[in-house]
Scaffold this active site. Structure first.
Site, mmCIF file in Angstrom:
data_model
loop_
_atom_site.group_PDB
_atom_site.id
_atom_site.type_symbol
_atom_site.label_atom_id
_atom_site.label_comp_id
_atom_site.label_asym_id
_atom_site.label_seq_id
_atom_site.Cartn_x
_atom_site.Cartn_y
_atom_site.Cartn_z
ATOM 1 C CE LYS A 11 -35.356 -23.783 -56.522
ATOM 2 N NZ LYS A 11 -35.753 -22.591 -55.704
ATOM 3 C CE1 TYR A 51 -31.546 -19.281 -57.267
ATOM 4 C CE2 TYR A 51 -30.211 -21.072 -56.421
ATOM 5 C CZ TYR A 51 -31.404 -20.610 -56.941
ATOM 6 O OH TYR A 51 -32.456 -21.476 -57.133
ATOM 7 C CG ASN A 114 -39.172 -22.565 -54.107
ATOM 8 O OD1 ASN A 114 -38.170 -23.148 -54.539
ATOM 9 N ND2 ASN A 114 -39.337 -21.266 -54.237
ATOM 10 C CG HIS A 117 -34.323 -21.824 -61.075
ATOM 11 N ND1 HIS A 117 -34.204 -20.572 -60.521
ATOM 12 C CD2 HIS A 117 -33.948 -21.702 -62.383
ATOM 13 C CE1 HIS A 117 -33.761 -19.732 -61.462
ATOM 14 N NE2 HIS A 117 -33.594 -20.395 -62.593
ATOM 15 C CD GLU A 128 -31.482 -18.611 -64.773
ATOM 16 O OE1 GLU A 128 -31.615 -17.683 -63.961
ATOM 17 O OE2 GLU A 128 -32.399 -19.405 -65.047
HETATM 18 P P1 IDP Z 1 -38.194 -17.619 -57.889
HETATM 19 O O1 IDP Z 1 -37.483 -18.942 -57.693
HETATM 20 O O2 IDP Z 1 -39.691 -17.779 -57.777
HETATM 21 O O3 IDP Z 1 -37.778 -16.907 -59.152
HETATM 22 P P2 IDP Z 1 -36.539 -15.705 -56.414
HETATM 23 O O4 IDP Z 1 -37.055 -14.450 -55.772
HETATM 24 O O5 IDP Z 1 -35.747 -15.564 -57.672
HETATM 25 O O6 IDP Z 1 -37.793 -16.684 -56.637
HETATM 26 O O7 IDP Z 1 -35.684 -16.453 -55.312
HETATM 27 C C1 IDP Z 1 -34.826 -17.514 -55.660
HETATM 28 C C2 IDP Z 1 -34.997 -18.638 -54.652
HETATM 29 O O8 IDP Z 1 -34.555 -18.175 -53.380
HETATM 30 C C3 IDP Z 1 -36.448 -19.073 -54.405
HETATM 31 O O9 IDP Z 1 -36.942 -19.987 -55.364
HETATM 32 C C4 IDP Z 1 -36.331 -19.715 -53.032
HETATM 33 O O10 IDP Z 1 -35.744 -21.027 -53.105
HETATM 34 C C5 IDP Z 1 -35.347 -18.769 -52.353
HETATM 35 N N1 IDP Z 1 -36.045 -17.690 -51.633
HETATM 36 C C6 IDP Z 1 -36.674 -16.614 -52.175
HETATM 37 N N2 IDP Z 1 -37.196 -15.813 -51.219
HETATM 38 C C7 IDP Z 1 -36.884 -16.394 -50.037
HETATM 39 C C8 IDP Z 1 -37.144 -16.060 -48.663
HETATM 40 O O11 IDP Z 1 -37.772 -15.040 -48.350
HETATM 41 N N3 IDP Z 1 -36.653 -16.933 -47.728
HETATM 42 C C9 IDP Z 1 -35.955 -18.052 -48.033
HETATM 43 N N4 IDP Z 1 -35.676 -18.408 -49.311
HETATM 44 C C10 IDP Z 1 -36.139 -17.600 -50.303
HETATM 45 MG MG MG Z 2 -35.923 -16.123 -59.638
#
Ligand code: IDP
Ligand code: MG
Length: 140
Positions: A11, A51, A114, A117, A128
């Site tokens: 990312k 997304y 974070n 992905h 994807e």
């Molecule tokens: P993942 O990447 O661990 O699969 P997902 O729930 O699929 O997590 O969420 C996709 C992305 O959305 C996350 O990697 C993060 O960048 C963002 N995200 C998820 N939850 C939050 C939140 O509560 N606040 C802000 N961004 C979030």
């Molecule tokens: Mg996810």
């Protein structure tokens, strides 16, 4: 067991800090092989399409802004049980909850920024991968 494939994104928070190699090294050390890779700047349409499953979530708009804020590296990873293997080395979505030795524990800045992905199922991995790569771009 046969090798399977998953889809990964390094990312913008990680490319900005010049961590493409460091993140890829952790993926490789976890037993994953990069069989396709390209550095791109996602368009807003691409981010919103990718997304789409999260479009009702409160963080959707900010997430799409973040994912288009700088270059990303999209990759296809191959290995035994690739989806689970990648999710394990990635660590929890929220870096505050990520285990030691995971990419997000080492590098993530926040729950949004974070660093990586990873697909969450074999079915989504295929969707994807097809979203970003043509078959001839994947060389195993
Ligand atoms: P993942 O990447 O661990 O699969 P997902 O729930 O699929 O997590 O969420 C996709 C992305 O959305 C996350 O990697 C993060 O960048 C963002 N995200 C998820 N939850 C939050 C939140 O509560 N606040 C802000 N961004 C979030
Ligand atoms: Mg996810």
């Amino acid at each position: 067991m046969a090798a399977t494939r998953t889809f990964s994104i390094i990312k913008p928070d990680a490319t900005r800090r010049n961590l493409t190699g460091a993140v890829t090294k952790m993926l490789e050390e976890a037993g994953l092989r990069v069989v396709a890779s390209k550095r791109i700047r996602m368009s807003r349409d691409q981010a919103e399409g990718f997304y789409a499953v999260h479009k009702e979530r409160p963080f959707f708009n900010d997430l799409c802004t973040f994912m288009t804020s700088g270059p990303v590296v999209v990759q296809v990873l191959e290995g035994e049980d690739a989806v689970t293997r990648n999710r394990t080395v990635m660590g929890a979505t929220n870096p505050a909850q990520a285990d030691e030795g995971t990419i997000r524990k080492a590098y993530a800045e926040s729950i949004e920024a974070n660093s990586v992905h990873g697909s969450d199922s074999d079915e989504n991995a295929k969707i994807e991968i097809d979203f970003f790569f043509k078959p001839e771009e994947i060389v195993g």
